[in-house]
Design a protein around this motif. Structure first.
Motif, PDB file in Angstrom:
ATOM      1  N   UNK A  11     -89.960  79.831 125.915  1.00  0.00           N
ATOM      2  CA  UNK A  11     -88.918  79.860 124.947  1.00  0.00           C
ATOM      3  C   UNK A  11     -88.938  78.753 124.174  1.00  0.00           C
ATOM      4  N   UNK A  12     -89.061  79.067 122.717  1.00  0.00           N
ATOM      5  CA  UNK A  12     -88.731  77.845 121.857  1.00  0.00           C
ATOM      6  C   UNK A  12     -87.599  78.067 120.925  1.00  0.00           C
ATOM      7  N   UNK A  13     -87.124  76.961 120.590  1.00  0.00           N
ATOM      8  CA  UNK A  13     -85.920  76.758 119.273  1.00  0.00           C
ATOM      9  C   UNK A  13     -86.367  75.791 118.481  1.00  0.00           C
ATOM     10  N   UNK A  14     -86.041  76.196 117.121  1.00  0.00           N
ATOM     11  CA  UNK A  14     -86.075  74.963 116.131  1.00  0.00           C
ATOM     12  C   UNK A  14     -85.094  74.875 115.100  1.00  0.00           C
ATOM     13  N   UNK A  15     -84.697  73.854 114.715  1.00  0.00           N
ATOM     14  CA  UNK A  15     -83.714  73.555 113.872  1.00  0.00           C
ATOM     15  C   UNK A  15     -83.931  72.482 112.936  1.00  0.00           C
ATOM     16  N   UNK A  16     -82.931  72.270 111.831  1.00  0.00           N
ATOM     17  CA  UNK A  16     -82.869  71.224 110.827  1.00  0.00           C
ATOM     18  C   UNK A  16     -82.269  70.122 111.619  1.00  0.00           C
ATOM     19  N   UNK A  17     -81.946  68.906 111.067  1.00  0.00           N
ATOM     20  CA  UNK A  17     -81.361  67.955 111.818  1.00  0.00           C
ATOM     21  C   UNK A  17     -79.935  67.581 111.479  1.00  0.00           C
ATOM     22  N   UNK A  18     -79.395  68.728 111.271  1.00  0.00           N
ATOM     23  CA  UNK A  18     -77.829  68.680 110.739  1.00  0.00           C
ATOM     24  C   UNK A  18     -76.763  68.596 111.962  1.00  0.00           C
ATOM     25  N   UNK A  19     -77.379  68.825 113.215  1.00  0.00           N
ATOM     26  CA  UNK A  19     -76.273  68.857 114.105  1.00  0.00           C
ATOM     27  C   UNK A  19     -75.656  67.403 114.728  1.00  0.00           C
ATOM     28  N   UNK A  20     -74.289  67.652 114.907  1.00  0.00           N
ATOM     29  CA  UNK A  20     -73.368  66.643 115.501  1.00  0.00           C
ATOM     30  C   UNK A  20     -73.157  66.647 116.766  1.00  0.00           C
ATOM     31  N   UNK A  21     -72.371  65.576 117.518  1.00  0.00           N
ATOM     32  CA  UNK A  21     -71.988  65.698 118.952  1.00  0.00           C
ATOM     33  C   UNK A  21     -71.255  66.809 119.538  1.00  0.00           C
ATOM     34  N   UNK A  22     -70.906  67.669 118.577  1.00  0.00           N
ATOM     35  CA  UNK A  22     -70.109  68.702 119.131  1.00  0.00           C
ATOM     36  C   UNK A  22     -70.957  69.847 119.750  1.00  0.00           C
ATOM     37  N   UNK A  23     -72.324  69.623 119.487  1.00  0.00           N
ATOM     38  CA  UNK A  23     -73.101  70.592 120.452  1.00  0.00           C
ATOM     39  C   UNK A  23     -73.439  70.075 121.885  1.00  0.00           C
ATOM     40  N   UNK A  24     -73.198  68.766 122.195  1.00  0.00           N
ATOM     41  CA  UNK A  24     -73.353  68.160 123.576  1.00  0.00           C
ATOM     42  C   UNK A  24     -72.535  68.442 124.455  1.00  0.00           C
ATOM     43  N   UNK A  25     -72.972  68.358 125.731  1.00  0.00           N
ATOM     44  CA  UNK A  25     -72.142  68.529 126.732  1.00  0.00           C
ATOM     45  C   UNK A  25     -71.411  66.969 126.978  1.00  0.00           C
ATOM     46  N   UNK A  26     -70.465  66.880 127.764  1.00  0.00           N
ATOM     47  CA  UNK A  26     -69.685  65.406 127.757  1.00  0.00           C
ATOM     48  C   UNK A  26     -70.987  64.487 128.512  1.00  0.00           C
TER      49      UNK A  26
END
Length: 240
Positions: A11-26
């Protein structure tokens, strides 16, 4: 729109580089505490893609880092993360089927001729010198990216720090072949086991190398992928 034709179970996923630390686990946030804003965006965007890819396998877990800086995948998972100046991406699979994966994303036009002697073997340089001028940016980026993907694929198995000239890439009829120039243990010592692919986009190249388990059959008749439309944004290269 990015579409990778992957064997069943990957499985693959691609995105732009717009993401912040809100998408991260602690625990992932703890890794990135000292990152400057640009590097943090790259890290977050790569982890965002990896998380979405993992969810296709029914896994929702953080991806930490090894001492060498490579992604530390959850138990039973192998994968790879990359980003270019514009795009982040990830490919994952279960280790029941796949031994290792190497993914690399590169922006074309960044490999200048003065870098060739460092990055490429004499045979690779000869191929570039005899290529059509309009294709040199594509071919030099393809060769470099294949080496990066190969490094990422082989390192979890061999723990060998390879130089760029430790493997040689040939390109013919829209296909690539890779020959290691260093001694690698099984299963890396058989290039016929490498499933080598690339995707040429307008300004980028995506390369990926999959090492299947010898006892697992792989099929391309049911491709698993995710497709994203995204704007173009700037960045820097990293190995993982």
């Amino acid at each position: 729109m990015i579409h990778l034709h992957l064997p069943e179970g990957l499985y693959s996923c691609f995105s732009d580089l717009s993401h912040s630390s809100e998408v991260l686990f602690e625990t992932e946030k703890n890794i990135a505490t000292a990152y400057e804003p640009k590097r943090l965006m790259e890290f977050c965007s790569g982890r965002y893609c990896a998380h979405l890819s993992l969810k296709k396998l029914g896994v929702d877990a953080p991806i930490l880092k090894t001492e060498e800086g490579a992604p530390l995948w959850p138990k039973g998972i192998t994968g790879s993360i990359s980003h270019s100046t514009q795009t982040a991406g990830s490919i994952v699979a279960s280790t029941d089927r796949i031994q290792s994966i190497g993914l690399d994303i590169e922006t074309m036009g960044r490999i200048s001729p003065d870098m060739w002697s460092i990055l490429f073997t004499p045979n690779e340089i000869n191929m570039l010198m005899h290529s059509k001028p309009a294709e040199i940016d594509f071919l030099s980026t393809l060769l470099f990216s294949m080496k990066e993907s190969f490094y990422k694929m082989q390192f979890p198995i061999s723990q060998h720090f390879m130089d760029f000239q430790d493997c040689e890439v040939t390109y013919s009829n829209e296909k690539c072949h890779i020959q290691p120039h260093v001694s690698l243990s099984a299963p890396l010592n058989n290039p016929a086991q490498y499933d080598i692919k690339f995707l040429r986009l307008e300004t980028e190249i995506i390369t990926y190398i999959i090492l299947h388990r010898p006892d697992s059959s792989f099929r391309h008749d049911k491709p698993k992928h995710q497709v994203y439309n995204h704007p173009r944004k700037p960045y820097r290269h990293e190995r993982q």
